[in-house]
Design a protein around this motif. Structure first.
Motif, short mmCIF file in Angstrom:
data_model
loop_
_atom_site.label_atom_id
_atom_site.label_comp_id
_atom_site.label_asym_id
_atom_site.label_seq_id
_atom_site.Cartn_x
_atom_site.Cartn_y
_atom_site.Cartn_z
N GLN A 22 11.61 80.45 50.95
CA GLN A 22 11.35 81.87 50.76
C GLN A 22 10.55 82.43 51.92
OE1 GLN A 22 9.31 82.18 46.94
NE2 GLN A 22 11.21 82.82 45.94
N THR A 23 10.75 83.72 52.17
CA THR A 23 9.98 84.42 53.19
C THR A 23 9.42 85.69 52.57
OG1 THR A 23 11.41 83.62 54.97
CG2 THR A 23 10.03 85.53 55.45
N ASP A 24 8.12 85.88 52.72
CA ASP A 24 7.50 87.12 52.26
C ASP A 24 7.87 88.22 53.25
OD1 ASP A 24 5.63 89.31 51.90
OD2 ASP A 24 4.42 87.96 50.68
N VAL A 25 8.55 89.25 52.77
CA VAL A 25 9.00 90.33 53.65
C VAL A 25 8.36 91.66 53.24
CG1 VAL A 25 11.15 89.20 54.28
CG2 VAL A 25 11.10 90.69 52.25
N THR A 26 7.18 91.58 52.64
CA THR A 26 6.49 92.80 52.22
C THR A 26 6.26 93.74 53.41
OG1 THR A 26 5.41 91.60 50.42
CG2 THR A 26 4.43 93.70 51.06
N ASP A 27 6.04 93.17 54.59
CA ASP A 27 5.79 94.00 55.76
C ASP A 27 6.99 94.88 56.13
OD1 ASP A 27 3.28 93.01 55.98
OD2 ASP A 27 3.73 91.59 57.60
N TYR A 77 19.00 85.99 48.22
CA TYR A 77 18.46 87.01 47.33
C TYR A 77 17.34 87.75 48.04
CZ TYR A 77 20.81 84.62 43.43
OH TYR A 77 21.73 84.05 42.60
N VAL A 78 17.18 89.01 47.69
CA VAL A 78 16.01 89.78 48.07
C VAL A 78 15.43 90.37 46.78
CG1 VAL A 78 15.10 91.81 49.29
CG2 VAL A 78 16.79 90.32 50.40
N THR A 79 14.15 90.09 46.52
CA THR A 79 13.49 90.55 45.30
C THR A 79 12.39 91.54 45.67
OG1 THR A 79 13.93 88.43 44.24
CG2 THR A 79 12.29 89.87 43.20
N LEU A 80 12.44 92.70 45.05
CA LEU A 80 11.47 93.76 45.29
C LEU A 80 10.72 94.03 43.99
CD1 LEU A 80 10.36 96.07 47.12
CD2 LEU A 80 12.29 97.46 46.33
N ARG A 81 9.38 94.04 44.07
CA ARG A 81 8.54 94.34 42.91
C ARG A 81 7.60 95.49 43.25
NH1 ARG A 81 8.85 90.16 39.17
NH2 ARG A 81 9.84 88.24 39.98
N ARG A 102 9.28 96.45 36.43
CA ARG A 102 9.54 97.11 37.70
C ARG A 102 9.81 96.09 38.81
NH1 ARG A 102 8.66 101.73 35.50
NH2 ARG A 102 6.88 101.99 34.10
N TYR A 103 11.05 95.63 38.81
CA TYR A 103 11.50 94.76 39.90
C TYR A 103 13.01 94.87 40.03
CZ TYR A 103 13.36 91.19 36.72
OH TYR A 103 14.10 90.53 35.79
N TRP A 104 13.49 94.46 41.21
CA TRP A 104 14.94 94.44 41.47
C TRP A 104 15.24 93.19 42.27
CZ3 TRP A 104 19.08 96.75 39.65
CH2 TRP A 104 20.29 96.64 40.34
N ARG A 105 16.22 92.44 41.82
CA ARG A 105 16.65 91.22 42.49
C ARG A 105 18.10 91.39 42.92
NH1 ARG A 105 15.13 85.90 43.11
NH2 ARG A 105 16.67 84.27 42.81
N GLN A 106 18.32 91.43 44.22
CA GLN A 106 19.65 91.67 44.76
C GLN A 106 20.26 90.38 45.29
OE1 GLN A 106 21.50 94.62 44.81
NE2 GLN A 106 23.12 93.19 45.44
N CYS A 107 21.41 90.00 44.73
CA CYS A 107 22.13 88.82 45.21
C CYS A 107 23.16 89.25 46.25
CB CYS A 107 22.81 88.12 44.04
SG CYS A 107 23.85 86.71 44.52
N MET A 108 23.28 88.47 47.32
CA MET A 108 24.27 88.76 48.36
C MET A 108 25.58 88.05 48.03
SD MET A 108 22.02 90.48 49.83
CE MET A 108 20.32 90.43 49.27
N MET A 109 26.64 88.82 47.92
CA MET A 109 27.95 88.27 47.59
C MET A 109 28.78 87.96 48.83
SD MET A 109 27.61 88.13 44.41
CE MET A 109 29.25 87.56 44.00
N ARG A 110 28.35 88.49 49.98
CA ARG A 110 29.09 88.27 51.23
C ARG A 110 28.11 88.40 52.39
NH1 ARG A 110 30.70 92.91 48.83
NH2 ARG A 110 32.59 91.90 48.08
N TYR A 111 28.59 88.16 53.60
CA TYR A 111 27.75 88.36 54.78
C TYR A 111 27.42 89.85 54.91
CZ TYR A 111 28.68 83.57 56.18
OH TYR A 111 28.75 82.20 56.21
N ILE A 112 26.14 90.14 55.14
CA ILE A 112 25.66 91.52 55.20
C ILE A 112 24.88 91.71 56.49
CG2 ILE A 112 24.20 93.28 54.14
CD1 ILE A 112 24.74 91.97 51.44
N ALA A 124 7.82 92.15 48.43
CA ALA A 124 9.23 91.76 48.56
C ALA A 124 9.32 90.34 49.10
CB ALA A 124 9.97 92.72 49.49
N VAL A 125 10.32 89.61 48.61
CA VAL A 125 10.55 88.23 49.00
C VAL A 125 12.03 88.05 49.30
CG1 VAL A 125 10.52 85.81 48.25
CG2 VAL A 125 8.62 87.32 47.68
N GLU A 126 12.33 87.32 50.39
CA GLU A 126 13.72 86.97 50.72
C GLU A 126 13.91 85.49 50.46
OE1 GLU A 126 16.48 86.67 54.72
OE2 GLU A 126 15.23 88.48 54.45
#
Length: 368
Positions: free
Chosen positions: A325-330, A355-359, A287-297, A316-318
């Motif tokens: 890395q930055t913890d972005v769980t908040d 990347y943004v990773t959500l678990r 149960r996780y998702w790792r999103q790679c950024m392909m362009r400016y978002i 979540a981690v950015e």
């Protein structure tokens, strides 16, 4: 003294005076304001009345909304004013420099520089620093039609300001987008993971893209990879109004889909398009998702819907381009009140190769 309707002269200056071209530009703006307004342009006879001065009062409110977005800096009343023919466009809101001279315009300069160096590292991409001023739209409104510079920069400038008015962007955001000229920018990316009780899932991507390059956008490449699948991956496009999207596979494996979304007609420089597709076949035992950024978002939202379950933990981690890395769980928003577990992580101002990773972990609700 000869007179003219200001709107008529502005259309001629932009080479939009033919009825066919006017309808194309009208629909391009309508797509950003309200898709239901696409195709609501005036009839040929109505347009003639607008431009000949026969109109009493103003057009319908929706027509006025579109016209004001087509011509930033002018309101509906000004567009339908009768003025001397040799000064029908009025004074330039940005500059009164002589004809044939390139005006000093920070927005046009930023776009020109971006088009020349699209691969540059854009350090200014980010929110307004505390204590700084965002400026005002009026100060950077590029209502300059011609000049000695790159005409594609003027076209992008006009369309970028029009988009800013439609999306209520402040001067800071418009300036930042201008520095990204030469790129295709993701104004918003929504990724939705809809996971069934048996862990099979459908992943939906919805891109709101802005073409800030100098060339028409014809294809949007994509790659999806999963650790586990329930069978072959199937990609189903959703065509937006005004465009047809077809998916062409570049490479295929049981757990990999390398493909491109082809757009018809192409998306012109300065225009936006929504590219949406669904991928069925993934399975989420991990149960996780790792999103790679392909362009400016500008805006990223990752949504998880887990059927018949409740959340027990999440994080979540950015990842940044410098390796930090930055913890972005908040930044996670969760909803565990209904029969399904739901959570969303929202991030802004992302760069290529981030990347943004959500678990998350869940407990299955007993069957009823």
């Amino acid at each position: 003294m000869a007179t003219a309707i200001r709107l008529k002269t502005l259309l001629r200056q932009r080479h939009w005076q033919t009825y066919r071209t006017f309808k194309i530009e009208y629909d391009r703006i309508a797509q950003d304001i309200d898709a239901d307004l696409i195709g609501t342009w005036p009839s040929r006879a109505q347009l003639h009345r607008w431009l000949s001065g026969e109109l009493k009062g103003l057009p319908y409110p929706d027509h006025c909304r579109i016209l004001e977005a087509m011509f930033p800096g002018w309101n509906a009343e000004q567009l339908f004013q009768t003025v001397p023919a040799d000064d029908a466009a009025g004074s330039d809101p940005v500059s009164d420099e002589g004809a044939g001279r390139t005006p000093t315009n920070p927005l046009i300069e930023a776009i020109t520089a971006g088009l020349a160096t699209p691969e540059a590292d854009h350090q200014v991409w980010g929110p307004v620093a505390p204590g700084s001023s965002a400026g005002t739209l009026a100060a950077i409104d590029p209502d300059v039609v011609t000049g000695d510079g790159d005409q594609s920069a003027y076209t992008l400038g006009r369309r970028l300001v029009a988009l800013g008015r439609v999306l209520r962007l402040d001067a800071h955001e418009i300036n930042q987008l201008a520095t990204l000229a030469g790129n295709v920018v993701n104004l918003a990316l929504d990724v939705t993971l809809d996971i069934a009780a048996d862990d099979t899932a459908t992943i939906t991507y919805r891109h709101k893209l802005l073409n800030l390059s100098s060339r028409p956008l014809t294809r949007v490449p994509h790659e999806l990879w999963f650790e586990q699948t329930s069978g072959a991956l199937r990609i189903t496009p959703v065509s937006p109004r005004g465009h047809t999207i077809t998916v062409r596979r570049v490479d295929q494996a049981p757990n990999l889909a390398n493909f491109a979304c082809h757009l018809q007609p192409p998306v012109q420089p300065g225009d936006t398009v929504t590219v949406e597709f669904a991928c069925s076949g993934p399975k989420f035992e991990q149960r996780y998702w790792r999103q790679c950024m392909m362009r400016y978002i500008r805006h990223l939202n990752i949504h998880v819907i887990s059927a018949s379950s409740r959340l027990t933990s999440y994080s979540a981690v950015e990842d940044h381009t410098d390796g930090s890395q930055t913890d972005v769980t908040d930044s996670i928003i969760c909803d565990d009140d209904g029969p399904d577990a739901r959570l969303t992580v929202a991030r802004d101002y992302l760069r290529p190769s981030q990347y943004v990773t959500l678990r998350w972990d869940i407990a299955r609700e007993p069957a009823r």
